[in-house]
Write a protein that holds these residues in place. Structure first.
Motif, PDB file in Angstrom:
ATOM      1  N   GLN A  15       0.823  -1.097   0.013  1.00  0.00           N
ATOM      2  CA  GLN A  15      -0.006   0.079  -0.071  1.00  0.00           C
ATOM      3  C   GLN A  15       0.873   1.268  -0.167  1.00  0.00           C
ATOM      4  O   GLN A  15       1.683   1.356   0.877  1.00  0.00           O
TER       5      GLN A  15
ATOM      6  N   ARG B  12       1.146   4.870   3.003  1.00  0.00           N
ATOM      7  CA  ARG B  12       1.026   4.376   4.523  1.00  0.00           C
ATOM      8  C   ARG B  12       2.251   3.663   4.989  1.00  0.00           C
ATOM      9  O   ARG B  12       3.029   3.082   4.025  1.00  0.00           O
TER      10      ARG B  12
ATOM     11  N   ALA C 204      -0.838  -3.306   5.315  1.00  0.00           N
ATOM     12  CA  ALA C 204      -1.524  -2.198   4.971  1.00  0.00           C
ATOM     13  C   ALA C 204      -2.440  -2.177   3.981  1.00  0.00           C
ATOM     14  O   ALA C 204      -2.116  -2.864   2.815  1.00  0.00           O
TER      15      ALA C 204
ATOM     16  N   TRP D 279      -6.851  -3.250  11.856  1.00  0.00           N
ATOM     17  CA  TRP D 279      -5.900  -2.665  11.097  1.00  0.00           C
ATOM     18  C   TRP D 279      -5.425  -1.195  11.594  1.00  0.00           C
ATOM     19  O   TRP D 279      -4.427  -0.736  11.223  1.00  0.00           O
TER      20      TRP D 279
END
Length: 629
Positions: free
Chosen positions: A16, A19, A414, A448
Motif C-alpha cells: 500500500q 502508508r 496495510a 488494521w
C-alpha cells in the motif's frame, strides 16, 4: 528456524502506498533481521516465537522493487514488488463469483493480459478455527488466467481504479459463497453481541467434541428425508381443466423462485396461463412446449391433456430444462391453457428459466411464455430444514470462522480499504445484520489500526415484480446502516439485478460503481456522480413531504415510467402509493389517501420499480424513513 517472510509477502506483491509499511516474517528467536526496500532499510528483532516486524516509511506508487531480508548469513528476497493500492474484497457469492464464470466477462478477460499492474492474492478456502495463523498466499500477476480466477466484482473495480489512478492495484480476494455476517466478525466482537455471545460460548464449549458431533450429524443426514409429494389433493382435481375460472388466483411473473414471488416455503404450487395460436400453429405436428428449468418435480398439461412430467427419480430435476412435444390434436386455434403442477420439498422452488427458454414453438413460429402466470397453493410443506453439520473445522458458516480463515491472516498488511458484498444469506434477520454490520466495520478498522474506507454493495432486486415480498427490502435498509459510520459508501444495484437469479451477471457495473465510490471516499474526489443519491432531510409541507436528496450530483433523472415506487403513510403506518415530482435536488411526495403523511418509502419491495437516478446514472438508494418534524 529458516528466515522467511509471512505468507502474504512474496514475489509480485503489492504494498500500500502512502502508508507506513510493516514487513513481517519469522527467524530464529532473538535474531536480528535487516530489511531493505526501494533504498530504505530497517531492522527488527525476532521475538521468542520467532516472529519479527520491520517498519519502513510510506512510499509513493512505483516499482518493480526487490524486497530483501537478511539475518545471520541468510538472505531472502521478494521480486517484482509494486507499490500502489491494496483492497481487501470480501463477502458472499456475488463477491466470490469468478470473472471467468460471468456471461459478460469476455472483454475484461481479453484485456487482462495487458494489465500486469493488477495483482491478485486469492486466500485459500480452508476453514480452520483460530486467527493467529500464517497462510502461504502467492500473488498472481494480471493476466487472462489470473483475471478468470479472480472475483469478477473485485477485478472490474481494480481495473477501473488502475485506469483512473495510474497506479498498481492489488486485490486480496477473500470471499465465501453462502456466508452469513456472523462468520466474518472476530470472536471478541461476537462475544459482546446479545444474540451471538451465548451462541459463541456454546460453540466454543462444543469444539473439543467436534469429531463426535460430526459423526452424529452424518448419521442423521443419511437418515433424513424431505417430505414426499402427498399426491393430487381432491380440491385441486380440476386445476388443469381449461374451463376452470382462475381469475381469483394470484399473479406471479415467471421465471421466478416462488420464495420471491409470493410463497416462502416448500410445497406444491400450480401455475396457469393461456397462449393464443392461429390455426396454422395449432395444427403444427412439430409443436414443443419449453418451460426452461423448474426447481424440482413437475407435471404439465396443455388444454387438459398431460404432455409431460419430470419427477424426483431424476436427481437433477431441480436444474433440468423442460421440453415436451405436444400430442397431435391437443392445440387449438385461439386460447390454449397451460397448467403446471410444481413440487419442491426443500430449499427453493419454482421456474428458474432462463426467460428466453420459456416458449411454445413449432416450425417457423414461437410464442413467449415468460411473464405473468396465475398461481395457487395446493400443499404447504412448512419449514423444511435438513440436518446442519456442526460448526468447526471444515465448516464455513460458524461464528468468526471466515474472519479467522480469510481476513485475519491479511491484517498485518496495510490496505487502501475494504470492498464488501454480502447480505443475501441474512435475508431472514435484517435487524441482526444491521447490528453486526456496524460491529464488523468497527472491528476490522480496529484490527488494521485505521479508519479505512469501507465500501459496501447493496443487494439488487430479486423475484417477481407482482409480489409484495419485502424481505430483501428490509435487508437493503439494514445494509444502509454502514452509512452511519465515517468513511463509508453504499453502492446500490437495484437497477441491475436479475429477477430470478441471486447472482446477476452484470459484475462489470458493480465493480465500476465500487471504484467510483473508492475515488470519492478513499481519494477525496469531489466530482459529481461518484456516489449514489440517497435520502437526506425530510420536512413536512402541509399534506406533502419534501425529501432532500444527498449526493444528487448534477441533478436527478427519471426513467421512462416517471416517478414510481413511492409510498406514504401517516402515524398509523398504513402505506399508500404516492405521487412525486422533482424540485431541484429535492423530491416532493404526496398522496390523496394520506392527508397527514409522516412516513415515506421508496422501492420498498424485493423486486421494486425504481425509476429515479442521478444524471450520472446511479440509482437513488431504496429507503424507508420518517419525518422528524
Amino acid at each position: 528456524m529458516t528466515l522467511a517472510f509471512d505468507g502474504l509477502t512474496g514475489d509480485h506483491l503489492v504494498l500500500q502506498r502512502r502508508r507506513p509499511l510493516a514487513i513481517h516474517g519469522r527467524a530464529d528467536p532473538g535474531a536480528t533481521v535487516e530489511v531493505a526496500l526501494a533504498g530504505h532499510r530497517a531492522q527488527a528483532l525476532a521475538g521468542a516465537d520467532g516472529r519479527w516486524c520491520a517498519r519502513l516509511p510510506a512510499l509513493e506508487a512505483g516499482g518493480p522493487h526487490r524486497l530483501e531480508a537478511a539475518s545471520a548469513g541468510e538472505r531472502i528476497t521478494a521480486e517484482d514488488v509494486l507499490i500502489g493500492e491494496v483492497w481487501l474484497a470480501a463477502g458472499q457469492s456475488n463477491m466470490d463469483w469468478r470473472l471467468g464464470d460471468t456471461r459478460d466477462g469476455a472483454a475484461a478477460l481479453a484485456a487482462a493480459d495487458g494489465l500486469p499492474g493488477i495483482r491478485v492474492a486469492v486466500m485459500p478456502r480452508e476453514w480452520t478455527p483460530g486467527e493467529d495463523r500464517d497462510i502461504a498466499v502467492p500473488w498472481q500477476v494480471g493476466s487472462r488466467a489470473t483475471a478468470a480466477a479472480c472475483s469478477a466484482v473485485a477485478w472490474h473495480a481494480a481495473a477501473h481504479l488502475h485506469r483512473e489512478l495510474g497506479v498498481p492495484v492489488g486485490i486480496i480476494d477473500a470471499a465465501r459463497g453462502g456466508s452469513r455476517i456472523h462468520s466474518w466478525l472476530p470472536r471478541a466482537d461476537l462475544a459482546r453481541d446479545p444474540l451471538w455471545g451465548p451462541l459463541l460460548e456454546r460453540h466454543l464449549a462444543e469444539l473439543p467434541r467436534h469429531a463426535e458431533l460430526l459423526a452424529a450429524h452424518r448419521l442423521a443426514a443419511a437418515a433424513w428425508q424431505p417430505p414426499a409429494d402427498p399426491g393430487l389433493a381432491a380440491h385441486a382435481a380440476t386445476w388443469a381443466d381449461p374451463g376452470l375460472d382462475d381469475r381469483g388466483w394470484a399473479l406471479m411473473r415467471l421465471p421466478c423462485w416462488w420464495q420471491y414471488g409470493g410463497h416462502e416455503r416448500p410445497g406444491v404450487l400450480w401455475f396457469r396461463r393461456t397462449v393464443e395460436l392461429d390455426a396454422a400453429a395449432a395444427d403444427d405436428p412439430a409443436a414443443v412446449l419449453h418451460l426452461g428449468m423448474i426447481d424440482k418435480a413437475e407435471r404439465t398439461w396443455v388444454n387438459g391433456v398431460e404432455v409431460g412430467a419430470t419427477g424426483f427419480d431424476n436427481p437433477d430435476c431441480w436444474r433440468t430444462p423442460r421440453s415436451y412435444r405436444i400430442p397431435a390434436g391437443t392445440l387449438r386455434a385461439g386460447a390454449n391453457l397451460i397448467a403446471v403442477r410444481a413440487c419442491s420439498n426443500v430449499f427453493q422452488g419454482g421456474f428458474t428459466g432462463p426467460a428466453a427458454a420459456m416458449r411454445l414453438a413449432g416450425t417457423g413460429w414461437s410464442r413467449p411464455l415468460a411473464g405473468p402466470w396465475r398461481w395457487r397453493l395446493e400443499h404447504d410443506f412448512g419449514t423444511v430444514t435438513p440436518p446442519r453439520p456442526p460448526w468447526g473445522p471444515g465448516s464455513s458458516d460458524g461464528p468468526a470462522i471466515l474472519w479467522e480463515s480469510l481476513v485475519a491472516p491479511a491484517r498485518r498488511h496495510a490496505l487502501a480499504g475494504f470492498w464488501w458484498y454480502q447480505g443475501e444469506s441474512d435475508e431472514d434477520a435484517p435487524a441482526d445484520h444491521r447490528r453486526l454490520l456496524t460491529a464488523l466495520i468497527r472491528a476490522w478498522r480496529r484490527e488494521w489500526g485505521a479508519a479505512l474506507p469501507f465500501l459496501s454493495v447493496q443487494l439488487p432486486g430479486i423475484g417477481s415484480d407482482l409480489s409484495s415480498g419485502t424481505r430483501w427490502a428490509a435487508l437493503r435498509e439494514a445494509q444502509a446502516a454502514c452509512l452511519d459510520e465515517p468513511a463509508t459508501a453504499l453502492v446500490p444495484t437495484i437497477d441491475i439485478g436479475d429477477a430470478n437469479d441471486l447472482h446477476p451477471h452484470n459484475k462489470a457495473e458493480v465493480g465500476r460503481r465500487l471504484a467510483l465510490a473508492a475515488l470519492a471516499v478513499a481519494h477525496g474526489d469531489r466530482r459529481p456522480g461518484l456516489l449514489a443519491p440517497r435520502i437526506g432531510r425530510i420536512t413536512a409541507e402541509g399534506g406533502r413531504l419534501r425529501l432532500a436528496i444527498d449526493d444528487a450530483g448534477d441533478g436527478l433523472r427519471l426513467g421512462q415510467g416517471g416517478l414510481r415506487g413511492f409510498e406514504l403513510a401517516g402515524d398509523e403506518g398504513v402505506f399508500h402509493p404516492a405521487e412525486a415530482l422533482v424540485d431541484g435536488a429535492n423530491l416532493v411526495v404526496w398522496s390523496a389517501a394520506v392527508p397527514a403523511p409522516r412516513q415515506v418509502r421508496y422501492a420498498w419491495a424485493d423486486m421494486p420499480v425504481a425509476d429515479v437516478a442521478s444524471v450520472a446514472g446511479l440509482p437513488l438508494m431504496p429507503f424507508a424513513a420518517r419525518c422528524a418534524g
